[in-house]
Write an enzyme that holds these catalytic residues in place. Structure first.
Site, PDB file in Angstrom:
ATOM      1  CG  HIS A  62      -8.014   0.014  51.367  1.00  0.00           C
ATOM      2  ND1 HIS A  62      -6.788   0.066  51.983  1.00  0.00           N
ATOM      3  CD2 HIS A  62      -8.534   1.279  51.499  1.00  0.00           C
ATOM      4  CE1 HIS A  62      -6.569   1.287  52.456  1.00  0.00           C
ATOM      5  NE2 HIS A  62      -7.618   2.032  52.178  1.00  0.00           N
TER       6      HIS A  62
ATOM      7  CG  HIS B  45     -11.602  12.095  56.756  1.00  0.00           C
ATOM      8  ND1 HIS B  45     -12.866  12.312  56.285  1.00  0.00           N
ATOM      9  CD2 HIS B  45     -11.506  12.810  57.919  1.00  0.00           C
ATOM     10  CE1 HIS B  45     -13.517  13.120  57.112  1.00  0.00           C
ATOM     11  NE2 HIS B  45     -12.703  13.435  58.121  1.00  0.00           N
TER      12      HIS B  45
ATOM     13  CB  SER C 250      -8.433   5.424  50.206  1.00  0.00           C
ATOM     14  OG  SER C 250      -8.131   6.594  50.930  1.00  0.00           O
TER      15      SER C 250
ATOM     16  CD  GLU D 113      -4.757  13.918  55.909  1.00  0.00           C
ATOM     17  OE1 GLU D 113      -5.521  12.966  55.676  1.00  0.00           O
ATOM     18  OE2 GLU D 113      -4.471  14.297  57.056  1.00  0.00           O
TER      19      GLU D 113
ATOM     20  CG  ASP E 210     -13.415  19.953  58.180  1.00  0.00           C
ATOM     21  OD1 ASP E 210     -13.746  18.799  57.834  1.00  0.00           O
ATOM     22  OD2 ASP E 210     -13.781  20.467  59.252  1.00  0.00           O
ATOM     23  N   GLY E 211     -12.473  17.849  55.281  1.00  0.00           N
ATOM     24  CA  GLY E 211     -13.264  17.026  54.362  1.00  0.00           C
ATOM     25  C   GLY E 211     -14.749  17.030  54.697  1.00  0.00           C
TER      26      GLY E 211
ATOM     27  CG  ASP F 236     -10.867   5.910  56.251  1.00  0.00           C
ATOM     28  OD1 ASP F 236     -11.249   5.433  57.350  1.00  0.00           O
ATOM     29  OD2 ASP F 236      -9.770   5.622  55.710  1.00  0.00           O
TER      30      ASP F 236
HETATM   31  C1  LIG Z   1      -8.037   6.848  58.663  1.00  0.00           C
HETATM   32  S1  LIG Z   1      -7.013   8.074  57.994  1.00  0.00           S
HETATM   33  C2  LIG Z   1      -7.350   8.002  56.267  1.00  0.00           C
HETATM   34  C3  LIG Z   1      -6.858   6.794  55.543  1.00  0.00           C
HETATM   35  C4  LIG Z   1      -7.159   6.757  54.078  1.00  0.00           C
HETATM   36  N1  LIG Z   1      -8.538   7.071  53.795  1.00  0.00           N
HETATM   37  C5  LIG Z   1      -6.835   5.393  53.506  1.00  0.00           C
HETATM   38  O1  LIG Z   1      -7.736   4.545  53.408  1.00  0.00           O
HETATM   39  O2  LIG Z   1      -5.697   5.183  53.108  1.00  0.00           O
HETATM   40  C6  LIG Z   1      -7.865   9.547  58.427  1.00  0.00           C
HETATM   41  C7  LIG Z   1      -7.184  10.817  57.955  1.00  0.00           C
HETATM   42  O3  LIG Z   1      -8.067  11.908  58.098  1.00  0.00           O
HETATM   43  C8  LIG Z   1      -7.306  13.053  58.421  1.00  0.00           C
HETATM   44  N2  LIG Z   1      -8.264  14.033  58.984  1.00  0.00           N
HETATM   45  C9  LIG Z   1      -8.725  14.119  60.252  1.00  0.00           C
HETATM   46  N3  LIG Z   1      -9.709  15.044  60.321  1.00  0.00           N
HETATM   47  C10 LIG Z   1      -9.880  15.524  59.063  1.00  0.00           C
HETATM   48  C11 LIG Z   1     -10.779  16.447  58.480  1.00  0.00           C
HETATM   49  N4  LIG Z   1     -11.709  17.078  59.226  1.00  0.00           N
HETATM   50  N5  LIG Z   1     -10.689  16.679  57.151  1.00  0.00           N
HETATM   51  C12 LIG Z   1      -9.765  16.054  56.394  1.00  0.00           C
HETATM   52  N6  LIG Z   1      -8.885  15.154  56.890  1.00  0.00           N
HETATM   53  C13 LIG Z   1      -8.948  14.889  58.206  1.00  0.00           C
HETATM   54  C14 LIG Z   1      -6.260  12.542  59.352  1.00  0.00           C
HETATM   55  O4  LIG Z   1      -5.144  13.411  59.379  1.00  0.00           O
HETATM   56  C15 LIG Z   1      -5.934  11.175  58.723  1.00  0.00           C
HETATM   57  O5  LIG Z   1      -4.845  11.278  57.835  1.00  0.00           O
END
Ligand SMILES: C[S@@+](CC[C@H](N)C(=O)[O-])C[C@H]1O[C@@H](n2cnc3c(N)ncnc32)[C@H](O)[C@@H]1O
Length: 282
Positions: A19, A42, A102, A120, A145-146, A166
């Protein structure tokens, strides 16, 4: 079904590094009036309550943001980041009770004409994210899916983009998916500023990961790594993490050079805590 929930990890040492870099990149993006699109592939839940059972169960934030909370000797970029975290506390609160994800941090730095795209997949976190942020001007929240969706956001009409990738790396395939998504994103918009977070773990995939990113970057990059925690005898625990920034702002490495020694001393959980900072400037 994905098991990872960022609520257990919010505000840990990895979030501090991630961050801090995110804030610096978005400050740089806002230095020009022209709007930009921020894509958070993500996004997580968006914001976190540190007094909630999830954060209390692991207590990870106590070795991260809580170690910075009461300090009055912060270097400039860490101080800037902490000021934003302070704004996320309940009005009048003097103790640390909330931590921004984030999406919330970014929302504080985006301007009314900028665009915010949040992805997400986890049903609970998507619901929280959507409930908190989908009404904000310029923000769109997707339960998709991101990795696969990033291409649909590039190039943006403004021809300016910042991307935060992320993943949780819960699935080993996340390394290859990240590399493939970065490659595809750069083929569509080579000027995108791409911030990639990764955990410091001893896995073959992780060792190759940054080398692949270096090869893909068309121009400048900055790579910062912060190692503060000792893993246990079974190899469990997050020793540290890294941020790899493609098309990094020209000021980023210089800024981090002043901040990382401070973060090592503030967040060290053992004598071997360290950082590395590498860059390719063009
Ligand atoms: C490390 S966390 C994100 C934290 C966030 N970026 C932050 O800094 O506050 C990763 C997230 O990605 C999500 N996730 C996992 N695979 C994903 C995908 N293919 N597409 C989107 N989200 C996904 C998970 O559910 C999780 O909430």
């Amino acid at each position: 079904m994905l098991a990872y929930r960022h609520a257990f990890h919010a505000g840990n040492h990895a979030d501090v590094l991630k961050h801090l870099v995110l804030v610096q990149v978005l400050r740089h993006m806002a230095a020009k009036d022209k709007p930009y699109r921020l894509i958070d592939t993500h996004a997580g839940a968006g914001s976190y309550i540190l007094t909630a059972p999830e954060a209390q169960k692991t207590g990870e934030y106590e070795q991260g943001i809580a170690r910075l909370w009461g300090r009055r000797d912060l270097p400039p970029a860490t101080s800037d980041y902490l000021q934003l975290v302070r704004k996320c506390q309940a009005p009048g609160a003097t103790t640390l009770t909330h931590y921004p994800g984030s999406p919330q941090l970014s929302r504080m730095l985006l301007r009314p004409h900028d665009e915010h795209r949040l992805y997400e997949l986890h049903p609970t976190d998507h619901r929280l994210l959507d409930g908190n942020w989908s009404g904000s001007r310029g923000t769109m929240v997707f339960k998709a899916d991101g990795f696969a969706s990033l291409r649909s956001q590039l190039p943006p009409p403004s021809r300016r983009a910042a991307i935060l990738m992320d993943p949780s790396y819960e699935l080993i395939t996340d390394y290859a998916k990240t590399v493939a998504a970065v490659k595809d994103a750069l083929s569509r918009f080579s000027q995108a500023v791409i911030m990639i977070w990764y955990p410091q773990v001893s896995r073959h995939e992780a060792a190759q990961f940054c080398k692949r990113l270096e090869t893909l970057a068309p121009g400048s990059w900055v790579h910062a790594r912060l190692s503060v925690q000792q893993v246990d005898a079974q190899g469990f625990g997050l020793a540290g993490s890294g941020m790899f920034v493609i098309n990094a702002p020209y000021t980023l490495a210089q800024t981090l050079r002043k901040e990382l020694p401070f973060l090592v001393s503030a967040l060290a959980q053992h004598d071997g805590a360290s950082f590395t900072l590498n860059e390719r400037a063009v």
